[in-house]
Design a protein around this motif. Structure first.
Motif, mmCIF file in Angstrom:
data_model
loop_
_atom_site.group_PDB
_atom_site.id
_atom_site.type_symbol
_atom_site.label_atom_id
_atom_site.label_comp_id
_atom_site.label_asym_id
_atom_site.label_seq_id
_atom_site.Cartn_x
_atom_site.Cartn_y
_atom_site.Cartn_z
ATOM 1 N N UNK A 168 26.396 -15.983 -2.266
ATOM 2 C CA UNK A 168 26.811 -14.950 -1.324
ATOM 3 C C UNK A 168 25.910 -13.719 -1.376
ATOM 4 N N UNK A 169 24.921 -13.715 -2.273
ATOM 5 C CA UNK A 169 23.969 -12.621 -2.341
ATOM 6 C C UNK A 169 24.534 -11.340 -2.917
ATOM 7 N N UNK A 170 25.507 -11.446 -3.806
ATOM 8 C CA UNK A 170 26.117 -10.250 -4.383
ATOM 9 C C UNK A 170 25.311 -9.748 -5.583
ATOM 10 N N UNK A 171 25.633 -8.559 -6.034
ATOM 11 C CA UNK A 171 24.978 -7.965 -7.204
ATOM 12 C C UNK A 171 25.246 -8.855 -8.412
ATOM 13 N N UNK A 172 24.195 -9.429 -8.999
ATOM 14 C CA UNK A 172 24.365 -10.411 -10.068
ATOM 15 C C UNK A 172 24.413 -9.776 -11.454
ATOM 16 N N UNK A 173 24.142 -8.474 -11.569
ATOM 17 C CA UNK A 173 24.179 -7.839 -12.883
ATOM 18 C C UNK A 173 25.516 -8.000 -13.572
ATOM 19 N N UNK A 174 26.620 -7.548 -12.963
ATOM 20 C CA UNK A 174 27.936 -7.713 -13.601
ATOM 21 C C UNK A 174 28.304 -9.176 -13.795
ATOM 22 N N UNK A 175 27.896 -10.039 -12.869
ATOM 23 C CA UNK A 175 28.228 -11.462 -12.970
ATOM 24 C C UNK A 175 27.520 -12.085 -14.168
ATOM 25 N N UNK A 176 26.257 -11.726 -14.368
ATOM 26 C CA UNK A 176 25.515 -12.266 -15.519
ATOM 27 C C UNK A 176 26.128 -11.795 -16.831
ATOM 28 N N UNK A 177 26.543 -10.530 -16.878
ATOM 29 C CA UNK A 177 27.185 -10.025 -18.108
ATOM 30 C C UNK A 177 28.497 -10.756 -18.369
ATOM 31 N N UNK A 178 29.225 -11.019 -17.292
ATOM 32 C CA UNK A 178 30.486 -11.747 -17.423
ATOM 33 C C UNK A 178 30.241 -13.154 -17.977
ATOM 34 N N UNK A 179 29.253 -13.857 -17.417
ATOM 35 C CA UNK A 179 28.966 -15.208 -17.877
ATOM 36 C C UNK A 179 28.423 -15.199 -19.300
ATOM 37 N N UNK A 180 27.640 -14.170 -19.642
ATOM 38 C CA UNK A 180 27.138 -14.061 -21.016
ATOM 39 C C UNK A 180 28.287 -13.918 -22.001
ATOM 40 N N UNK A 181 29.325 -13.175 -21.596
ATOM 41 C CA UNK A 181 30.511 -13.050 -22.442
ATOM 42 C C UNK A 181 31.192 -14.389 -22.637
ATOM 43 N N UNK A 182 31.238 -15.200 -21.598
ATOM 44 C CA UNK A 182 31.833 -16.530 -21.712
ATOM 45 C C UNK A 182 31.023 -17.404 -22.656
ATOM 46 N N UNK A 183 29.703 -17.336 -22.546
ATOM 47 C CA UNK A 183 28.855 -18.144 -23.423
ATOM 48 C C UNK A 183 28.987 -17.693 -24.871
ATOM 49 N N UNK A 184 29.109 -16.383 -25.083
ATOM 50 C CA UNK A 184 29.314 -15.876 -26.436
ATOM 51 C C UNK A 184 30.639 -16.372 -26.991
ATOM 52 N N UNK A 185 31.656 -16.365 -26.132
ATOM 53 C CA UNK A 185 32.973 -16.858 -26.563
ATOM 54 C C UNK A 185 32.894 -18.343 -26.910
ATOM 55 N N UNK A 186 32.076 -19.112 -26.181
ATOM 56 C CA UNK A 186 31.936 -20.535 -26.475
ATOM 57 C C UNK A 186 31.389 -20.736 -27.886
ATOM 58 N N UNK A 187 30.449 -19.881 -28.270
ATOM 59 C CA UNK A 187 29.865 -19.985 -29.607
ATOM 60 C C UNK A 187 30.875 -19.585 -30.676
ATOM 61 N N UNK A 188 31.573 -18.472 -30.443
ATOM 62 C CA UNK A 188 32.539 -17.983 -31.439
ATOM 63 C C UNK A 188 33.710 -18.954 -31.588
ATOM 64 N N UNK A 189 34.222 -19.429 -30.447
ATOM 65 C CA UNK A 189 35.423 -20.273 -30.482
ATOM 66 C C UNK A 189 35.141 -21.673 -30.998
ATOM 67 N N UNK A 190 33.845 -22.015 -31.198
ATOM 68 C CA UNK A 190 33.516 -23.332 -31.736
ATOM 69 C C UNK A 190 34.088 -23.526 -33.131
ATOM 70 N N UNK A 191 34.472 -22.417 -33.772
ATOM 71 C CA UNK A 191 35.060 -22.511 -35.118
ATOM 72 C C UNK A 191 36.401 -23.225 -35.071
ATOM 73 N N UNK A 192 37.182 -23.014 -34.001
ATOM 74 C CA UNK A 192 38.528 -23.591 -33.964
ATOM 75 C C UNK A 192 38.817 -24.380 -32.681
ATOM 76 N N UNK A 193 37.870 -24.451 -31.754
ATOM 77 C CA UNK A 193 38.055 -25.277 -30.560
ATOM 78 C C UNK A 193 36.800 -26.114 -30.330
#
Length: 304
Positions: free
Chosen positions: A221-246
């Motif tokens: 949709x051509x929206x500002x990707x800065x906040x979206x990239x930060x949001x997805x980076x948070x998800x990827x970080x959570x994937x790494x952290x949560x690998x301990x118990x999920x």
């Protein structure tokens, strides 16, 4: 001679002299519908609405008549009901959770499957034909007596609420539901490929699929990707952290599947963004995932 009184075609007891400007029938105030010129009757309004094509989004889905994210509500309800069931029936996770291959012992416990069985031990899991686990495991969560417990469900439902209503509004209900289910299965398939001996539950795979979809949608949709990239980076970080118990495999599998499905919806040529073409694409993905599961099963059991 005095003209005969005219009555409404739906309410014969009501005298009226107003006609529908489309069909010329007499209509009373209760049957009048405002039009650009004059008034229309109820039947003509219904016929006009039926002939109007419903608006469709850029991704091919019908734009919902209301902003209520119905499918998201239903998915949340199913996850919550499933959690109540597993709390009331302790064997629910063992029976329906995602596990690729394990040995069910005579004591009811599950043991690691290493390509062999012995008297009293039976193979269980997807490798034993229990393919439903690829999907049912995505509606279960960690039991309340574990370290993460009910917070596993709470975090997933919060993420589903925040992401689901946005993605559902863009894709339409049918495509959104298909995306969710395919992401859930895609996560389970990667678990089966990498760690078939691991028991995995949770909607996280499907939710990571929604996160990838959210990224692709905003990019298309051509929206500002800065906040979206930060949001997805948070998800990827959570994937790494949560690998301990999920299961990180479930997270990654859902992320890749959700991204692939949405990319196809968003960037396919216009002539392929039809319901028939998208249905065929979804079916092809299901066949591919099924083939991967069948091949993995053959390698685990020595079949074929």
């Amino acid at each position: 001679m005095e003209a005969a009184a005219t009555t409404c075609y739906r309410h014969p007891s009501y005298e009226t002299y107003v006609r529908c400007t489309r069909c010329d029938r007499y209509i009373c105030p209760d049957c009048m519908r405002e039009a650009s010129v004059g008034h229309h009757c109820v039947e003509c309004v219904k016929e006009g609405q039926a002939s109007v094509r419903r608006a469709r989004s850029l991704f091919g889905g019908a734009v919902p008549d209301a902003a209520t994210p119905v499918v998201t509500y239903v998915l949340m309800a199913l996850n919550i009901v499933a959690y109540v069931v597993e709390v009331l029936r302790s064997g629910t996770v063992d029976r329906f959770g995602m596990i690729g291959a394990a040995l069910a012992g005579p004591d009811g416990e599950l043991y690691v499957y290493d390509g062999w069985t012995s008297p009293g031990f039976e193979l269980t899991g997807v490798a034993d034909g229990e393919w439903y686990r690829l999907l049912t495991g995505a509606f279960l969560h960690l039991p309340p007596d574990t370290s993460f417990g009910v917070m596993h469900l709470v975090f997933n439902m919060l993420a589903l609420w925040n992401l689901g209503r946005i993605v559902e509004g863009q894709l339409g209900r049918a495509r959104y539901l298909a995306l969710y289910l395919l992401s859930a299965v895609g996560g389970s398939v990667l678990v089966y490929l990498v760690s078939p001996e691991t028991s995995a539950v949770g909607a996280s795979g499907a939710i990571f699929g929604l996160a990838a979809s959210f990224y692709v949608i905003n990019r298309r949709l051509g929206r500002d990707m800065g906040p979206v990239r930060r949001f997805l980076a948070g998800f990827l970080l959570w994937m790494v952290i949560s690998a301990v118990f999920t299961s990180w495999e479930g997270h990654l599998g859902g992320l890749l599947t959700g991204g692939l499905v949405t990319y196809g919806l968003a960037y396919a040529p216009a002539k392929l963004r039809t319901s028939a073409a998208q249905l065929a694409g979804g079916a092809a993905l299901v066949v591919l995932l099924a083939a991967v599961v069948a091949l993995r099963t053959a390698s685990l059991t020595g079949a074929g």
